[in-house]
Design an enzyme around this catalytic site. Structure first.
Site, PDB file in Angstrom:
ATOM      1  N   LYS A 275       0.732  -1.216  -0.012  1.00 24.64           N
ATOM      2  CA  LYS A 275       0.028  -0.036  -0.090  1.00 24.64           C
ATOM      3  C   LYS A 275       0.923   1.130  -0.195  1.00 24.64           C
ATOM      4  O   LYS A 275       1.846   1.350   0.696  1.00 24.64           O
ATOM      5  CB  LYS A 275      -0.976   0.007   1.334  1.00 24.64           C
ATOM      6  CG  LYS A 275      -1.985  -0.982   1.437  1.00 24.64           C
ATOM      7  CD  LYS A 275      -2.888  -0.647   2.494  1.00 24.64           C
ATOM      8  CE  LYS A 275      -3.623  -1.764   2.724  1.00 24.64           C
ATOM      9  NZ  LYS A 275      -4.762  -1.599   1.604  1.00 24.64           N
ATOM     10  N   ARG A 349      -9.609 -11.749   3.308  1.00 26.09           N
ATOM     11  CA  ARG A 349     -10.327 -12.943   3.003  1.00 26.09           C
ATOM     12  C   ARG A 349      -9.532 -14.376   3.216  1.00 26.09           C
ATOM     13  O   ARG A 349     -10.279 -15.262   3.413  1.00 26.09           O
ATOM     14  CB  ARG A 349     -10.813 -12.742   1.503  1.00 26.09           C
ATOM     15  CG  ARG A 349      -9.895 -12.873   0.415  1.00 26.09           C
ATOM     16  CD  ARG A 349     -10.371 -12.168  -1.074  1.00 26.09           C
ATOM     17  NE  ARG A 349     -10.416 -10.802  -0.823  1.00 26.09           N
ATOM     18  CZ  ARG A 349     -10.929  -9.782  -1.938  1.00 26.09           C
ATOM     19  NH1 ARG A 349     -11.093 -10.631  -3.060  1.00 26.09           N
ATOM     20  NH2 ARG A 349     -10.853  -8.858  -1.596  1.00 26.09           N
TER      21      ARG A 349
HETATM   22  N1  BES Z   1      -7.668  -3.767   4.752  1.00 20.49           N
HETATM   23  C1  BES Z   1      -8.022  -3.483   3.472  1.00 20.49           C
HETATM   24  C2  BES Z   1      -9.388  -2.807   3.145  1.00 20.49           C
HETATM   25  C3  BES Z   1      -9.563  -1.401   3.669  1.00 20.49           C
HETATM   26  C4  BES Z   1      -9.222  -0.338   2.941  1.00 20.49           C
HETATM   27  C5  BES Z   1     -10.167  -1.350   5.030  1.00 20.49           C
HETATM   28  C6  BES Z   1      -9.430   0.893   3.260  1.00 20.49           C
HETATM   29  C7  BES Z   1     -10.502   0.015   5.461  1.00 20.49           C
HETATM   30  C8  BES Z   1      -9.944   1.356   4.813  1.00 20.49           C
HETATM   31  C9  BES Z   1      -8.112  -4.806   2.776  1.00 20.49           C
HETATM   32  O1  BES Z   1      -7.202  -5.726   3.156  1.00 20.49           O
HETATM   33  C10 BES Z   1      -7.602  -4.436   1.405  1.00 20.49           C
HETATM   34  O2  BES Z   1      -6.379  -4.155   1.275  1.00 20.49           O
HETATM   35  N2  BES Z   1      -8.363  -4.655   0.303  1.00 20.49           N
HETATM   36  C11 BES Z   1      -8.257  -4.330  -0.883  1.00 20.49           C
HETATM   37  C12 BES Z   1      -8.815  -5.577  -1.795  1.00 20.49           C
HETATM   38  C13 BES Z   1      -8.293  -5.404  -3.324  1.00 20.49           C
HETATM   39  C14 BES Z   1      -6.803  -5.740  -3.094  1.00 20.49           C
HETATM   40  C15 BES Z   1      -9.121  -6.384  -4.028  1.00 20.49           C
HETATM   41  C16 BES Z   1      -8.671  -3.048  -1.303  1.00 20.49           C
HETATM   42  O3  BES Z   1      -9.903  -2.577  -1.018  1.00 20.49           O
HETATM   43  O4  BES Z   1      -8.025  -2.170  -1.873  1.00 20.49           O
HETATM   44 MN    MN Z   2      -5.207  -5.520   2.725  1.00 23.40          MN
END
Ligand code: BES
Ligand code: MN
Ligand code: ZN
Length: 495
Positions: A275, A349
Site C-alpha cells: 500500500k 479474505r
Molecule cells: N484492509 C483492507 C481494506 C480497507 C481499506 C479497510 C481501507 C479500510 C480502509 C483490505 O485488506 C484491502 O487491502 N483490500 C483491498 C482489496 C483489493 C486488493 C481487492 C482494497 O480494498 O483495495
Molecule cells: Mn489488504
C-alpha cells in the site's frame, strides 16, 4: 462510575451544573417562555433556527442554572439521534468542567411504555461514550479535573428506565473495550496481544460467574489443521499468528449456537502488493472485526444473552519480508480448496477463509463475520454505513433492524453468482481477487466458498469501524462498530 438518574422534573439548580435542553424546530418559541425574551433574542442574533445539532450555550447571571446549553434535534425517535444527543451533552459537561449534568429531553422526546427503557439504554450509552478516549500513552496527570469532576447526570424524561441504564452501560463498556484494541498501535496490538487480551477477558468474565473460555492455536496447531491461506498471510511477519477462539455458554438453556468471526489483521501493509503511505496509515485498525467480536463477548456475557456464542479470529500481520507470500503463489485452505494469489493486499479474505471453515466445524446455527475487508465498500456506502451480504433475506432484515435500534447503519449488498467468474484461476480452484468493479461483492463471494451450507452473513465494516472524521458517538480512530448491533441482535433472539 458516572451516576445516571432518570427523573420526571428538572432538579433544583446548583453551581457546577450544566443544564442541557433538547429542543426541536417546533418548540423554539417555548424557549422564550422558559428562559426569557433575552435568550430568545440572542438565539435569533446568533442565527439559531433549530436546525439539527445547532447548539447555543449561555451563562445566566440570575438564579437557576449558571450554564445552559440548548441543542436542536431533528427528531429524537431514532436511536442514532438519542445516543448522539446524550454524547454531545456529556461532552459539553466534561469540557466545561461541570460536575453535574441535567439533560432535559421532555420537550423533544415523547415516550410510552417500553420506549423509556430503550431510550435510557441509548442515553446511558451516549453519556458513557462521551468520556471515551484512548489514553494508554498519555501522561497520567493530564487534564485530571475534567474527567474526575464529572460525577452525575439527571436525565429529565418521561417513563421508567427499567434495566435500560444498566444495559447502556454494559454496551458502552463493550464498545470501549473494542475501541481500545483498535486504537492500540500495531507495535502493541500484535496477534499475541489480541490472544492474551481474549484470554484475560475470559478469565475476568469467569471471575464474574460467567461460563467463558478461551483457546488459542499457535502456528504448529494451525499447520496441523492445514490452515494454508491464513498461514500464507501470517508468514511474512516476525509476529507469530494466533488463532483465537472464545466460547460463551449461557446459564439457562441455549437458544442456538452462533459463531462471530472477526478479521484480525493487526497491521496491513498490503504485503508485496504494497500500500502507499496514505492507504497504510490507518491499517493498525485492520483488526476492527476482531476487536468488535472480542468486545462484544464482554457484553454477551454480562447481559447473559441466551445463546452459545463462539468468537473466532485468525489473527495475523500482513508484512513484507523474505518469508512473505508472493503474487502467483498457490495455497490450500483447510477445506481443501486451492487459491492462487493475484494480490497480497486481499489478505483479509484469506485469513477469514480458514476461520470460517473452522466455524463450520462447530456445527453452528449461524455464522456472522465482521471485517474491514474492502476499500470498495467505503466507495459504495460512504464512511458511516456497513455493507451486509447474505443469501438469507430474513437474516439481513433482522440484522438491519437491530442496527437501526442500536444506532448503527447497515445496508445490504448482493452476492451476484455470475461475478464468481472474476475469481477464475488457470491453475487453482480460484484466485483471491477479482476486478476493481464490484470489489466488495467478489470478496463476499470468495468468503462464501468457505461456509459450506451454513446460515451465514458477511458484514464489511471498512467504513464505520475506522473513523477519520468524527460522527455520531465516535471520535477519530476506532469506533467499536458494530458491537452495539451485535448485542441488540442477540438480545432480540433472532435465531
Ligand atoms: N484492509 C483492507 C481494506 C480497507 C481499506 C479497510 C481501507 C479500510 C480502509 C483490505 O485488506 C484491502 O487491502 N483490500 C483491498 C482489496 C483489493 C486488493 C481487492 C482494497 O480494498 O483495495
Ligand atoms: Mn489488504
Ligand atoms: Zn486488510
Amino acid at each position: 462510575m458516572l451516576r445516571i438518574d432518570w427523573v420526571s422534573d428538572v432538579p433544583p439548580a446548583n453551581s457546577g451544573q450544566l443544564l442541557v435542553v433538547a429542543f426541536t424546530k417546533d418548540d423554539i418559541d417555548v424557549i422564550s417562555g422558559r428562559f426569557g425574551e433575552d435568550v430568545r433574542a440572542a438565539l435569533t442574533r446568533a442565527g439559531v433556527t433549530g436546525k439539527a445539532w445547532e447548539s447555543f450555550r449561555f451563562t445566566s447571571l440570575e438564579g437557576g442554572f449558571h450554564h445552559v446549553e440548548l441543542i436542536a434535534v431533528a427528531e429524537l425517535g431514532s436511536a442514532e439521534n438519542l445516543r448522539k444527543l446524550a454524547f454531545e451533552a456529556g461532552r459539553s459537561a466534561r469540557s466545561l468542567g461541570a460536575n453535574e449534568l441535567v439533560l432535559d429531553m421532555r420537550d423533544a422526546l415523547q415516550l410510552e411504555g417500553e420506549d423509556a427503557s430503550t431510550a435510557a439504554r441509548l442515553v446511558a450509552e451516549g453519556l458513557e461514550l462521551s468520556g471515551y478516549r484512548y489514553d494508554r500513552y498519555r501522561a497520567k496527570d493530564e487534564e485530571p479535573s475534567a474527567k474526575a469532576s464529572f460525577e452525575g447526570v439527571s436525565v429529565v424524561a418521561p417513563g421508567k428506565p427499567g434495566a435500560g441504564i444498566e444495559r447502556g452501560r454494559i454496551v458502552a463498556a463493550a464498545i470501549s473495550r473494542a475501541r481500545d484494541l483498535g486504537n492500540g498501535p500495531a507495535e502493541l496490538v500484535t496477534p499475541t496481544f489480541l490472544a492474551e487480551t481474549a484470554s484475560e477477558l475470559a478469565a475476568e468474565l469467569r471471575g464474574a460467574g460467567h461460563d467463558v473460555s478461551c483457546e488459542v492455536f499457535d502456528l504448529e496447531e494451525c499447520e496441523r489443521r492445514s490452515m494454508g491461506l491464513y498461514l500464507a498471510v501470517a508468514r511474512g511477519s516476525d509476529e507469530p499468528p494466533k488463532f483465537i477462539h472464545l466460547t460463551y455458554k449461557p446459564k439457562g438453556e441455549s437458544k442456538g449456537r452462533i459463531c462471530l468471526v472477526g478479521k484480525g489483521v493487526t497491521f496491513d501493509s498490503g504485503g508485496y502488493s504494497l500500500k502507499p503511505t496514505d492507504g497504510m496509515l490507518a491499517m493498525k485498525l485492520d483488526m476492527g472485526g476482531a476487536a468488535a467480536v472480542i468486545g462484544a463477548m464482554e457484553g454477551i456475557a454480562r447481559l447473559e444473552l441466551p445463546y452459545e456464542v463462539h468468537v473466532i479470529s485468525a489473527a495475523a500481520e500482513n508484512m513484507v519480508s523474505g518469508r512473505a507470500y508472493r503474487l502467483g503463489d498457490v495455497f490450500r485452505a483447510s477445506n481443501g480448496k486451492t487459491v492462487e494469489i493475484n494480490n497480497t493486499d486481499a489478505e483479509g479474505r484469506l485469513t477469514l477463509a480458514d476461520a470460517l471453515h473452522f466455524a463450520v466445524g462447530l456445527e453452528p446455527d449461524l455464522i456472522v463475520d465482521f471485517a474491514t475487508l474492502t476499500g470498495a465498500c467505503i466507495v459504495a456506502l460512504g464512511p458511516h454505513i456497513a455493507g451486509v451480504m447474505t443469501r438469507d433475506d430474513e437474516l439481513a432484515s433482522s440484522w438491519q433492524a437491530a442496527g437501526g435500534r442500536a444506532g448503527e447503519d447497515h445496508w445490504r449488498l448482493p452476492l451476484p453468482k455470475p461475478l464468481m467468474s472474476m475469481l477464475d484461476s488457470k491453475i487453482a480452484d480460484m484466485r483471491n481477487t477479482g476486478e476493481r468493479a464490484g470489489g466488495s461483492l467478489t470478496a463476499g463471494l470468495f468468503l462464501e466458498q468457505f461456509v459450506g451450507d451454513k446460515r451465514w452473513m458477511h458484514v464489511d465494516i471498512a467504513g464505520p469501524a475506522i473513523v477519520s472524521k468524527p460522527f455520531g458517538v465516535n471520535v477519530e480512530g476506532s469506533s467499536g462498530f458494530p458491537v452495539a448491533t451485535i448485542l441488540e441482535f442477540l438480545a432480540s433472539e433472532p435465531v
